[in-house]
Design a protein around this motif. Structure first.
Motif, short mmCIF file in Angstrom:
data_model
loop_
_atom_site.label_atom_id
_atom_site.label_comp_id
_atom_site.label_asym_id
_atom_site.label_seq_id
_atom_site.Cartn_x
_atom_site.Cartn_y
_atom_site.Cartn_z
N LYS A 131 46.79 45.63 25.32
CA LYS A 131 48.17 46.07 25.16
C LYS A 131 48.68 45.74 23.75
O LYS A 131 49.39 46.54 23.13
N ALA A 132 48.29 44.57 23.24
CA ALA A 132 48.70 44.18 21.88
C ALA A 132 48.14 45.13 20.83
O ALA A 132 48.74 45.32 19.77
N ALA A 133 47.00 45.74 21.14
CA ALA A 133 46.39 46.70 20.21
C ALA A 133 47.02 48.07 20.31
O ALA A 133 46.67 48.98 19.55
N GLY A 134 47.93 48.26 21.26
CA GLY A 134 48.63 49.53 21.40
C GLY A 134 48.03 50.50 22.37
O GLY A 134 48.47 51.66 22.44
N ALA A 135 47.05 50.08 23.15
CA ALA A 135 46.39 50.99 24.10
C ALA A 135 47.08 50.95 25.46
O ALA A 135 47.73 49.96 25.82
N GLY A 136 46.92 52.03 26.21
CA GLY A 136 47.27 52.00 27.62
C GLY A 136 46.22 51.19 28.35
O GLY A 136 45.05 51.15 27.94
N VAL A 137 46.60 50.53 29.45
CA VAL A 137 45.68 49.59 30.11
C VAL A 137 45.59 49.89 31.60
O VAL A 137 46.61 50.00 32.29
N ILE A 138 44.35 50.02 32.08
CA ILE A 138 44.06 50.12 33.51
C ILE A 138 43.33 48.86 33.92
O ILE A 138 42.26 48.55 33.37
N LEU A 139 43.88 48.11 34.87
CA LEU A 139 43.19 46.96 35.46
C LEU A 139 42.61 47.41 36.79
O LEU A 139 43.34 47.61 37.76
N HIS A 140 41.31 47.60 36.82
CA HIS A 140 40.60 48.09 38.01
C HIS A 140 40.00 46.88 38.72
O HIS A 140 39.00 46.32 38.28
N ALA A 141 40.64 46.45 39.79
CA ALA A 141 40.27 45.22 40.49
C ALA A 141 39.20 45.51 41.53
O ALA A 141 39.50 46.01 42.62
N HIS A 142 37.95 45.22 41.20
CA HIS A 142 36.83 45.51 42.10
C HIS A 142 36.53 44.36 43.04
O HIS A 142 35.56 44.42 43.79
N SER A 143 37.31 43.31 43.00
CA SER A 143 36.97 42.09 43.72
C SER A 143 36.85 42.29 45.23
O SER A 143 37.69 42.95 45.86
N ASN A 144 35.80 41.69 45.81
CA ASN A 144 35.68 41.71 47.26
C ASN A 144 36.52 40.63 47.92
O ASN A 144 36.52 40.49 49.14
N GLN A 145 37.23 39.84 47.12
CA GLN A 145 38.08 38.78 47.67
C GLN A 145 39.57 39.10 47.53
O GLN A 145 40.41 38.26 47.85
#
Length: 410
Positions: A131-145
């Motif tokens: 985000k600090a670099a100016g990009a859009g951000v997708i957090l893809h949470a693959h966690s099985n927990q």
């Protein structure tokens, strides 16, 4: 029903019925979205490396998006998420690298196991760097927990505190998506559910004619995957056959590096100590070897305790294999609530043993269930539809980013 990218209650729902429904390819290649994909990759094995590898290799997506990739584990070394100096240095190094490469990207797509402790803090650090670099951000949470973690107030606090640093939070299971729907509006607006999908054309579904039949498992070698339950169930099954001999060849594929030192050896000893020396531990397999194993498998057992939407189950289904798994997270939905596989409660060794014996004794039921599983993948868990949905999401975030930049300029 078409596969969808769904947001929890209170947010917009976006649907894509096929990859071809997405917007047409821009004529000017310079106008293509620039996406930096971040996550574990080869030679590391597991769900995230498989997902990222398939994503980066998809020709339809690559013709529409400039894809860049940061492999966070290029040497195949996995360290459990403990607060150690090595893990801390890794997190800081990855954050600095993400920041540098995100300056040349429209979107950073982070594929991470965002679980409590260092993994979640690392995820938010990488989000903040992008985000600090100016990009859009997708957090893809693959966690099985994830479903287990979300009720924790501390984990909820971190997700809500970090919401300014991501534009979308993707959950791979409907259960986690529903739980996130109870968070603050700032999180709910950004949360969506994207089904995992597999390319069923990669998986063969030949007649299952091995003699003896093959029962397999593929995944992380650990107690949390239910492998001790599988061991005990196999012992119960053996009692019903002459000489206590298993009428099935048992093949277990995977490694325990994600669990830390000694995990693989601990599990092989657990089987040897009860006399199940005939069970074959294959170790980590190449992609083609996994596909071949599943094509030959008659029964796929996945008695896990913690999951999201496991790719290994989807891949077994795509191979026309009869699946036995647990009622955890999205697995019941994947198996069409028992119509495309057998569902048992986690830890129910007797039910697991009974299900294995039922399928061993009835090859017609095995074939019927395998065919139903294959159809379920073709109808509901297509990789092409998943990729199309993801492409729509990329375009949506690029548009939002452009609108924000225009507003600042004005």
């Amino acid at each position: 029903m078409p596969q969808s990218t769904d947001r929890p209650s209170g947010a917009t729902t976006m649907r894509v019925t096929s990859a071809d429904d997405a917007r047409p390819l821009p004529r000017d290649s310079e106008a293509l979205p620039k996406v930096l994909v971040v996550g574990q990759g080869p030679p590391t094995t597991g769900g995230i490396p498989t997902y990222v590898t398939e994503l980066m290799a998809d020709p339809w997506l690559r013709s529409r998006v400039h894809m860049d990739y940061l492999n966070t584990h290029p040497r195949g070394v996995k360290r459990p998420g403990k607060l150690t100096l090595a893990n801390l240095l890794d997190a800081l190094t990855h954050a600095w690298t993400v920041f540098g490469r995100a300056t040349r990207a429209d979107i950073v797509h982070l594929n991470l196991a965002a679980t409590p402790g260092l993994p979640m803090l690392r995820a938010l650090l990488l989000c903040a760097a992008a985000k600090a670099a100016g990009a859009g951000v997708i957090l893809h949470a693959h966690s099985n927990q994830l479903e287990w973690c979300l009720p924790s107030l501390r984990f909820r606090f971190l997700i809500e505190l970090g919401s300014p640093f991501y534009d979308r939070l993707i959950a791979v299971s409907q259960v986690a998506t529903a739980q996130l729907g109870e968070f603050r509006p700032a999180v709910v607006r950004k949360t969506l559910h994207l089904k995992n999908g597999v390319d069923h054309t990669m998986f063969r579904s030949p007649p299952k004619d091995a003699d003896p039949p093959i029962l397999s498992f593929a995944g992380t070698i650990s107690e949390r995957k239910g492998l001790i339950d599988l061991r005990d169930a196999l012992l119960l099954v053996a009692r019903d056959y002459p000489g206590n001999a298993l009428p099935v060849r048992v093949l277990i594929a995977g490694d325990g590096r994600q669990e830390g030192p000694g995990a693989f050896e601990r599990m092989t000893r657990a089987y040897a100590e009860v006399g199940l020396d005939e069970v074959e531990f294959l170790g980590s397999l190449e992609r083609k070897e996994v596909i071949d194993l599943l094509a030959r498998t008659d029964i796929f057992c996945f008695p896990s305790y913690l999951e999201g939407a496991p790719l290994s189950v989807l891949e077994a289904m795509a191979s026309g294999t009869a699946v036995i798994s647990t009622k955890v997270a999205d697995i019941p939905s994947m198996l069409d609530h028992g119509r495309a596989g057998i569902l048992i409660e986690p830890g129910d060794v007797a039910a697991l043993a009974g299900s294995i014996k039922r399928l061993l004794d009835d090859p017609h039921e095995r074939a019927r269930m395998g065919n139903a599983a294959r159809r379920r993948i073709e109808d509901e868990y297509s990789q092409a539809v998943m990729i199309g949905s993801l492409y729509h999401l990329y375009l949506e975030i690029v548009e939002e980013r452009g609108n924000r930049q225009s507003a600042v300029a004005d």
